[in-house]
Design an enzyme around this catalytic site. Structure first.
Site, PDB file in Angstrom:
ATOM      1  N   PRO A  17      42.607  27.863  24.751  1.00 37.04           N
ATOM      2  CA  PRO A  17      43.694  28.778  24.633  1.00 37.04           C
ATOM      3  C   PRO A  17      43.415  29.923  23.365  1.00 37.04           C
ATOM      4  CG  PRO A  17      44.608  26.679  24.409  1.00 37.04           C
ATOM      5  CD  PRO A  17      43.215  26.500  24.570  1.00 37.04           C
ATOM      6  N   MET A  18      43.365  31.050  23.613  1.00 33.60           N
ATOM      7  CA  MET A  18      43.685  32.017  22.553  1.00 33.60           C
ATOM      8  C   MET A  18      44.299  33.052  22.766  1.00 33.60           C
ATOM      9  SD  MET A  18      39.603  31.897  21.077  1.00 33.60           S
ATOM     10  CE  MET A  18      38.800  31.590  22.813  1.00 33.60           C
ATOM     11  N   GLN A  72      49.435  27.341  29.334  1.00 37.03           N
ATOM     12  CA  GLN A  72      49.951  26.310  28.274  1.00 37.03           C
ATOM     13  C   GLN A  72      51.347  26.821  27.614  1.00 37.03           C
ATOM     14  OE1 GLN A  72      48.821  27.276  23.821  1.00 37.03           O
ATOM     15  NE2 GLN A  72      47.946  25.254  23.947  1.00 37.03           N
ATOM     16  N   CYS A 102      49.992  25.005  17.274  1.00 35.67           N
ATOM     17  CA  CYS A 102      50.110  26.378  16.516  1.00 35.67           C
ATOM     18  C   CYS A 102      50.977  26.251  15.123  1.00 35.67           C
ATOM     19  CB  CYS A 102      50.907  27.251  17.450  1.00 35.67           C
ATOM     20  SG  CYS A 102      50.855  29.007  16.885  1.00 35.67           S
ATOM     21  N   LYS A 141      47.753  19.733  23.601  1.00 33.79           N
ATOM     22  CA  LYS A 141      46.975  20.323  22.437  1.00 33.79           C
ATOM     23  C   LYS A 141      47.570  20.331  20.999  1.00 33.79           C
ATOM     24  CE  LYS A 141      43.444  23.648  21.508  1.00 33.79           C
ATOM     25  NZ  LYS A 141      43.941  24.586  20.586  1.00 33.79           N
ATOM     26  N   GLY A 203      36.843  22.561  18.130  1.00 33.86           N
ATOM     27  CA  GLY A 203      36.597  23.188  16.738  1.00 33.86           C
ATOM     28  C   GLY A 203      35.114  23.453  16.382  1.00 33.86           C
ATOM     29  N   ASP A 204      34.824  24.730  15.986  1.00 37.13           N
ATOM     30  CA  ASP A 204      33.753  25.087  15.390  1.00 37.13           C
ATOM     31  C   ASP A 204      32.152  24.888  16.475  1.00 37.13           C
ATOM     32  OD1 ASP A 204      35.081  25.331  13.038  1.00 37.13           O
ATOM     33  OD2 ASP A 204      34.415  23.337  12.220  1.00 37.13           O
ATOM     34  N   GLY A 225      36.532  27.751  21.663  1.00 40.87           N
ATOM     35  CA  GLY A 225      37.375  29.270  21.474  1.00 40.87           C
ATOM     36  C   GLY A 225      36.572  30.056  20.823  1.00 40.87           C
ATOM     37  N   ARG A 226      36.436  30.376  19.585  1.00 41.41           N
ATOM     38  CA  ARG A 226      35.795  31.419  19.054  1.00 41.41           C
ATOM     39  C   ARG A 226      34.481  31.537  19.502  1.00 41.41           C
ATOM     40  NH1 ARG A 226      37.704  30.043  13.104  1.00 41.41           N
ATOM     41  NH2 ARG A 226      37.178  27.934  14.060  1.00 41.41           N
TER      42      ARG A 226
HETATM   43  C1  LIG Z   1      42.669  34.089  18.154  1.00 43.98           C
HETATM   44  C2  LIG Z   1      42.949  32.862  18.261  1.00 43.98           C
HETATM   45  C3  LIG Z   1      44.089  32.317  18.961  1.00 43.98           C
HETATM   46  C4  LIG Z   1      44.627  31.115  19.367  1.00 43.98           C
HETATM   47  N1  LIG Z   1      45.695  30.718  20.125  1.00 43.98           N
HETATM   48  C5  LIG Z   1      45.993  29.679  20.521  1.00 43.98           C
HETATM   49  C6  LIG Z   1      46.824  29.111  21.474  1.00 43.98           C
HETATM   50  O1  LIG Z   1      47.622  30.153  21.796  1.00 43.98           O
HETATM   51  N2  LIG Z   1      47.185  27.901  21.820  1.00 43.98           N
HETATM   52  C7  LIG Z   1      46.346  26.855  21.164  1.00 43.98           C
HETATM   53  O2  LIG Z   1      46.690  25.796  21.643  1.00 43.98           O
HETATM   54  N3  LIG Z   1      45.439  27.291  20.283  1.00 43.98           N
HETATM   55  C8  LIG Z   1      45.124  28.506  20.038  1.00 43.98           C
HETATM   56  N4  LIG Z   1      44.108  28.644  19.278  1.00 43.98           N
HETATM   57  C9  LIG Z   1      43.234  27.675  18.884  1.00 43.98           C
HETATM   58  C10 LIG Z   1      41.891  27.641  19.715  1.00 43.98           C
HETATM   59  O3  LIG Z   1      42.252  26.977  20.804  1.00 43.98           O
HETATM   60  C11 LIG Z   1      41.076  26.292  19.098  1.00 43.98           C
HETATM   61  O4  LIG Z   1      41.787  25.105  19.286  1.00 43.98           O
HETATM   62  C12 LIG Z   1      40.610  26.717  17.767  1.00 43.98           C
HETATM   63  O5  LIG Z   1      40.207  28.087  17.534  1.00 43.98           O
HETATM   64  C13 LIG Z   1      39.142  25.857  17.074  1.00 43.98           C
HETATM   65  O6  LIG Z   1      38.145  26.131  18.049  1.00 43.98           O
HETATM   66  P1  LIG Z   1      37.019  26.914  17.882  1.00 43.98           P
HETATM   67  O7  LIG Z   1      36.451  26.708  16.486  1.00 43.98           O
HETATM   68  O8  LIG Z   1      36.110  26.651  19.061  1.00 43.98           O
HETATM   69  O9  LIG Z   1      37.659  28.281  17.872  1.00 43.98           O
HETATM   70  C14 LIG Z   1      43.817  30.139  18.846  1.00 43.98           C
HETATM   71  C15 LIG Z   1      42.663  30.283  18.136  1.00 43.98           C
HETATM   72  C16 LIG Z   1      42.195  31.419  17.601  1.00 43.98           C
HETATM   73  C17 LIG Z   1      40.771  31.935  17.050  1.00 43.98           C
END
Ligand SMILES: Cc1cc2nc3c(=O)[nH]c(=O)nc-3n(C[C@H](O)[C@H](O)[C@H](O)COP(=O)(O)O)c2cc1C
Length: 338
Positions: A17-18, A72, A102, A141, A203-204, A225-226
């Site tokens: 989720p982002m 979520q 969050c 989460k 993560g990452d 995510g990213r």
């Molecule tokens: C722009 C952005 C928005 C995010 N929004 C949420 C969210 O709404 N809910 C949530 O549980 N995590 C949120 N996250 C966290 C991501 O779900 C993820 O756990 C975190 O970025 C680490 O994973 P990654 O390194 O693959 O990005 C967000 C992350 C980013 C970068």
């Protein structure tokens, strides 16, 4: 095939989720490219769901092709979270996920998001109230903890499992870390070994082979995510690797087409017309937000980002994408006009 409660996932790789990024249009496109077993909506407010606020309901919207879909929600009051879970169930979602990760003060100060991790018994009572209220699986989460002194994800994960959660996802950073440092996948793997329900790590992961390496450490699945914002094919490529095939190649044209398809889906999206911005401006802003991630990691990406940020109309936006990804070829008239 893995399962979250009764819900089968065709792949253990999922879109994390982002907020502001993983709208229904984006999720649909990622799903169409393959390898994605689950999508999770942007977080939505439990209060907003209960009160039926249009904007909240809009964030929770999804289409059939995205299934299985997890919505979520965030909030800290057990009764309200249970009522919001019922709204989610009524919307036909497959799973309701609780945000306990969050770190943003606006959310955390209302006893929601990651601040729930500071009160594990209360957090567990939120999950217990929700699992009593709905039949669909309730998942959580979380982060590694609130800060370095309170890395209590292993304890909380067990408590929410006992309270009836069907799966947990752990982003291996603390709230205090926000996005700095590295995600602690050893901690995530420990939790996965300790629990009987599925455990997703997050993560990452920005390269497909990293997703496979994380899986090898013993998690049930990986939320990306990213990495998906930079490369929407990453889950499909990870699936290729998992099947023993080389990861599919993505051409420059594929990358350009993704942006054009995203624009087209957004143009047809229903959004609250009462908002201060026009629909075209909303689409342009959405593209700017995605471009800040999408343009990382390829040649002249920063140039494209600057150009997208200066676009004033949809026609200009499409022309910029064409020029960049198809280089010297002129944009066909039908694409320019649509
Ligand atoms: C722009 C952005 C928005 C995010 N929004 C949420 C969210 O709404 N809910 C949530 O549980 N995590 C949120 N996250 C966290 C991501 O779900 C993820 O756990 C975190 O970025 C680490 O994973 P990654 O390194 O693959 O990005 C967000 C992350 C980013 C970068």
């Amino acid at each position: 095939m893995m399962k979250i409660g009764p819900v089968s996932l065709a792949s253990p790789f999922a879109v994390a989720p982002m907020a502001g990024m993983t709208d229904t249009a984006f999720r649909r496109l990622v799903k169409r490219h393959g390898g994605c077993g689950l999508v999770v909506t942007e977080m939505v407010s439990s209060e907003g769901l209960i009160r039926g606020i249009d904007r909240t309901l809009e964030y929770a919207e999804y289409t059939q092709e995205e299934r299985p879909v997890s919505i979520q929600i965030f909030g800290g009051d057990p009764d309200k979270m249970a009522a919001a879970a019922q709204v989610v169930e009524g919307m036909g979602a497959d799973i309701v996920d609780v945000n306990m990760g969050c770190p943003v003060p606006k959310i955390a100060k209302h006893n929601a998001g990651c601040s729930l991790m500071r009160e594990p018994s209360h957090a567990a009572s939120v999950i217990a109230a929700m699992t009593r209220a709905v039949k669909i699986p309730v998942t959580v989460k979380m982060r590694a903890g609130w800060n370095d002194d309170e890395r209590n994800a292993p304890v909380l994960a067990r408590m929410v499992q006992d309270a009836g959660a069907s799966a947990v996802a752990v982003h291996g950073r603390t709230a205090a870390q926000s996005y700095s440092g590295r995600a602690d996948w050893d901690l995530v793997a420990r939790i996965a070994h300790d629990l009987t329900i599925p455990v997703f790590g997050s993560g990452d992961c920005v390269e497909p082979h990293q997703i496979i390496e994380r899986m090898d450490a013993g998690v049930t699945g990986v939320l990306v995510g990213r990495g998906v914002l930079r490369n929407p094919w990453i889950l499909a490529q990870a699936s290729d690797l998992a099947a023993g095939r080389p990861a599919r190649t993505v051409t420059l044209e594929d990358r350009g087409q993704f942006l054009l398809d995203y624009i087209d889906l957004l143009v047809h999206e229903r959004v609250d017309e009462a908002r201060a911005v026009t629909h075209d401006r909303w689409v342009i802003n959405k593209l700017r937000a995605l471009a800040s991630w999408y343009t990382k990691g390829f040649e002249n990406g920063s140039h494209l980002r600057t150009r997208i940020n200066s676009a004033e109309s949809l026609a200009e936006l499409r022309a910029i994408v064409y020029e960049f990804f198809w280089r010297s070829e002129p944009m066909p008239a039908c694409a320019a006009a649509s």
